[in-house]
Motif scaffolding. Structure first.
Motif, PDB file in Angstrom:
ATOM      1  N   LEU A   1      -2.019   1.429   4.406  1.00  0.00           N
ATOM      2  CA  LEU A   1      -1.065   0.341   4.397  1.00  0.00           C
ATOM      3  C   LEU A   1      -1.721  -0.920   4.942  1.00  0.00           C
ATOM      4  O   LEU A   1      -2.537  -0.860   5.863  1.00  0.00           O
ATOM      5  CB  LEU A   1       0.165   0.676   5.240  1.00  0.00           C
ATOM      6  CG  LEU A   1       0.898   1.980   4.906  1.00  0.00           C
ATOM      7  CD1 LEU A   1       2.134   2.110   5.790  1.00  0.00           C
ATOM      8  CD2 LEU A   1       1.269   2.034   3.435  1.00  0.00           C
ATOM      9  N   SER A   2      -1.354  -2.054   4.371  1.00  0.00           N
ATOM     10  CA  SER A   2      -1.844  -3.340   4.834  1.00  0.00           C
ATOM     11  C   SER A   2      -0.676  -4.205   5.269  1.00  0.00           C
ATOM     12  O   SER A   2       0.423  -4.091   4.738  1.00  0.00           O
ATOM     13  CB  SER A   2      -2.624  -4.064   3.735  1.00  0.00           C
ATOM     14  OG  SER A   2      -3.772  -3.335   3.360  1.00  0.00           O
TER      15      SER A   2
ATOM     16  N   GLY B   1       0.774  -1.224   0.000  1.00  0.00           N
ATOM     17  CA  GLY B   1       0.000   0.000   0.000  1.00  0.00           C
ATOM     18  C   GLY B   1       0.808   1.278   0.000  1.00  0.00           C
ATOM     19  O   GLY B   1       0.231   2.367  -0.086  1.00  0.00           O
ATOM     20  N   GLY B   2       2.124   1.178   0.099  1.00  0.00           N
ATOM     21  CA  GLY B   2       2.945   2.367   0.058  1.00  0.00           C
ATOM     22  C   GLY B   2       2.986   2.965  -1.334  1.00  0.00           C
ATOM     23  O   GLY B   2       2.556   2.357  -2.310  1.00  0.00           O
TER      24      GLY B   2
ATOM     25  N   SER C   1      -5.716  -0.403  12.699  1.00  0.00           N
ATOM     26  CA  SER C   1      -6.823  -1.327  12.877  1.00  0.00           C
ATOM     27  C   SER C   1      -6.367  -2.722  12.475  1.00  0.00           C
ATOM     28  O   SER C   1      -5.259  -2.903  11.955  1.00  0.00           O
ATOM     29  CB  SER C   1      -8.047  -0.893  12.056  1.00  0.00           C
ATOM     30  OG  SER C   1      -7.754  -0.902  10.664  1.00  0.00           O
ATOM     31  N   ARG C   2      -7.215  -3.709  12.716  1.00  0.00           N
ATOM     32  CA  ARG C   2      -6.886  -5.070  12.325  1.00  0.00           C
ATOM     33  C   ARG C   2      -8.146  -5.863  12.067  1.00  0.00           C
ATOM     34  O   ARG C   2      -9.210  -5.578  12.615  1.00  0.00           O
ATOM     35  CB  ARG C   2      -6.023  -5.761  13.395  1.00  0.00           C
ATOM     36  CG  ARG C   2      -6.741  -6.016  14.712  1.00  0.00           C
ATOM     37  CD  ARG C   2      -5.770  -6.464  15.799  1.00  0.00           C
ATOM     38  NE  ARG C   2      -5.100  -7.706  15.461  1.00  0.00           N
ATOM     39  CZ  ARG C   2      -4.067  -8.207  16.144  1.00  0.00           C
ATOM     40  NH1 ARG C   2      -3.577  -7.546  17.189  1.00  0.00           N
ATOM     41  NH2 ARG C   2      -3.520  -9.349  15.767  1.00  0.00           N
ATOM     42  N   ASP C   3      -8.014  -6.871  11.226  1.00  0.00           N
ATOM     43  CA  ASP C   3      -9.075  -7.819  10.948  1.00  0.00           C
ATOM     44  C   ASP C   3      -8.507  -9.189  11.284  1.00  0.00           C
ATOM     45  O   ASP C   3      -7.782  -9.782  10.487  1.00  0.00           O
ATOM     46  CB  ASP C   3      -9.510  -7.743   9.487  1.00  0.00           C
ATOM     47  CG  ASP C   3     -10.719  -8.608   9.182  1.00  0.00           C
ATOM     48  OD1 ASP C   3     -10.961  -9.593   9.906  1.00  0.00           O
ATOM     49  OD2 ASP C   3     -11.436  -8.304   8.208  1.00  0.00           O
ATOM     50  N   ASN C   4      -8.817  -9.674  12.469  1.00  0.00           N
ATOM     51  CA  ASN C   4      -8.231 -10.928  12.933  1.00  0.00           C
ATOM     52  C   ASN C   4      -8.641 -12.118  12.071  1.00  0.00           C
ATOM     53  O   ASN C   4      -7.868 -13.061  11.904  1.00  0.00           O
ATOM     54  CB  ASN C   4      -8.614 -11.176  14.389  1.00  0.00           C
ATOM     55  CG  ASN C   4      -7.934 -10.221  15.341  1.00  0.00           C
ATOM     56  OD1 ASN C   4      -6.960  -9.565  14.991  1.00  0.00           O
ATOM     57  ND2 ASN C   4      -8.451 -10.141  16.560  1.00  0.00           N
ATOM     58  N   ALA C   5      -9.855 -12.090  11.538  1.00  0.00           N
ATOM     59  CA  ALA C   5     -10.319 -13.178  10.686  1.00  0.00           C
ATOM     60  C   ALA C   5      -9.479 -13.287   9.419  1.00  0.00           C
ATOM     61  O   ALA C   5      -9.325 -14.378   8.863  1.00  0.00           O
ATOM     62  CB  ALA C   5     -11.786 -12.996  10.332  1.00  0.00           C
TER      63      ALA C   5
ATOM     64  N   TYR D   1      -3.873  -2.937   9.463  1.00  0.00           N
ATOM     65  CA  TYR D   1      -3.964  -1.788   8.568  1.00  0.00           C
ATOM     66  C   TYR D   1      -3.465  -0.532   9.262  1.00  0.00           C
ATOM     67  O   TYR D   1      -3.524  -0.404  10.487  1.00  0.00           O
ATOM     68  CB  TYR D   1      -5.404  -1.553   8.119  1.00  0.00           C
ATOM     69  CG  TYR D   1      -6.056  -2.740   7.461  1.00  0.00           C
ATOM     70  CD1 TYR D   1      -5.890  -2.975   6.101  1.00  0.00           C
ATOM     71  CD2 TYR D   1      -6.828  -3.628   8.200  1.00  0.00           C
ATOM     72  CE1 TYR D   1      -6.486  -4.066   5.494  1.00  0.00           C
ATOM     73  CE2 TYR D   1      -7.425  -4.723   7.600  1.00  0.00           C
ATOM     74  CZ  TYR D   1      -7.254  -4.937   6.250  1.00  0.00           C
ATOM     75  OH  TYR D   1      -7.840  -6.020   5.643  1.00  0.00           O
ATOM     76  N   LEU D   2      -2.981   0.386   8.463  1.00  0.00           N
ATOM     77  CA  LEU D   2      -2.654   1.721   8.933  1.00  0.00           C
ATOM     78  C   LEU D   2      -3.229   2.708   7.936  1.00  0.00           C
ATOM     79  O   LEU D   2      -2.713   2.850   6.827  1.00  0.00           O
ATOM     80  CB  LEU D   2      -1.144   1.922   9.074  1.00  0.00           C
ATOM     81  CG  LEU D   2      -0.723   3.275   9.649  1.00  0.00           C
ATOM     82  CD1 LEU D   2      -1.145   3.384  11.112  1.00  0.00           C
ATOM     83  CD2 LEU D   2       0.776   3.489   9.504  1.00  0.00           C
ATOM     84  N   GLN D   3      -4.320   3.369   8.314  1.00  0.00           N
ATOM     85  CA  GLN D   3      -4.912   4.401   7.493  1.00  0.00           C
ATOM     86  C   GLN D   3      -4.204   5.714   7.781  1.00  0.00           C
ATOM     87  O   GLN D   3      -4.187   6.165   8.922  1.00  0.00           O
ATOM     88  CB  GLN D   3      -6.409   4.532   7.779  1.00  0.00           C
ATOM     89  CG  GLN D   3      -7.115   5.620   6.989  1.00  0.00           C
ATOM     90  CD  GLN D   3      -7.148   5.329   5.504  1.00  0.00           C
ATOM     91  OE1 GLN D   3      -7.482   4.224   5.097  1.00  0.00           O
ATOM     92  NE2 GLN D   3      -6.791   6.311   4.698  1.00  0.00           N
ATOM     93  N   MET D   4      -3.648   6.330   6.756  1.00  0.00           N
ATOM     94  CA  MET D   4      -2.883   7.553   6.908  1.00  0.00           C
ATOM     95  C   MET D   4      -3.572   8.669   6.141  1.00  0.00           C
ATOM     96  O   MET D   4      -3.677   8.616   4.914  1.00  0.00           O
ATOM     97  CB  MET D   4      -1.450   7.361   6.408  1.00  0.00           C
ATOM     98  CG  MET D   4      -0.721   6.205   7.073  1.00  0.00           C
ATOM     99  SD  MET D   4       1.020   6.101   6.584  1.00  0.00           S
ATOM    100  CE  MET D   4       0.825   5.713   4.835  1.00  0.00           C
TER     101      MET D   4
END
Length: 123
Positions: free
Chosen positions: A20-21, A8-9, A70-74, A79-82
């Motif tokens: 970013l993921s 994602g950069g 944030s994160r999606d454990n499933a 993630y990092l939303q900038m």
């Protein structure tokens, strides 16, 4: 073994946004807390944000109000939303993880690291 891969950069104008993921694979049961760090040329690695397994977050003062972790454990993905990016945000951004209940601001407390993704913010 845990593998982390950032994506994602890229290049963005000041004031723009990127997300970013960080995809985790392997022994993901060992991924409890996750964090994001960044490092600009000639500078030390800097803490950006961290999140626990349960979703508690902490953001560095330099990015608070602009970045959101944030994160999606499933999906085993962080993630990092900038938003509102500034030229001083330019750096290589690293995803990190640790097998611990709580997050940490210290890179020494993280066992697993991604390869890094370049974020460049132009003025």
């Amino acid at each position: 073994q845990v593998q982390l891969v950032e994506s994602g950069g890229g290049l963005v104008q000041a004031g723009g946004s990127l997300r970013l993921s960080c995809a985790a694979s392997g022994r993901t049961v060992s991924v409890r807390a996750m964090g994001w760090f960044r490092q600009a040329p000639g500078k030390e690695r800097e803490f950006v944000a961290a999140i626990s397994w349960s979703g508690d977050t902490y953001h560095a003062n330099s990015v608070k109000g602009r970045f959101t972790i944030s994160r999606d454990n499933a999906k085993n993905t962080g993630y990092l939303q900038m938003n509102s990016l500034k030229p001083e945000d330019t750096a290589v951004y690293f995803c990190a993880a640790r097998d611990g209940r709580l997050f940490s601001t210290s890179p020494n407390e993280y066992s697993y690291w991604g390869q890094g993704t370049q974020v460049t913010v132009s003025s």
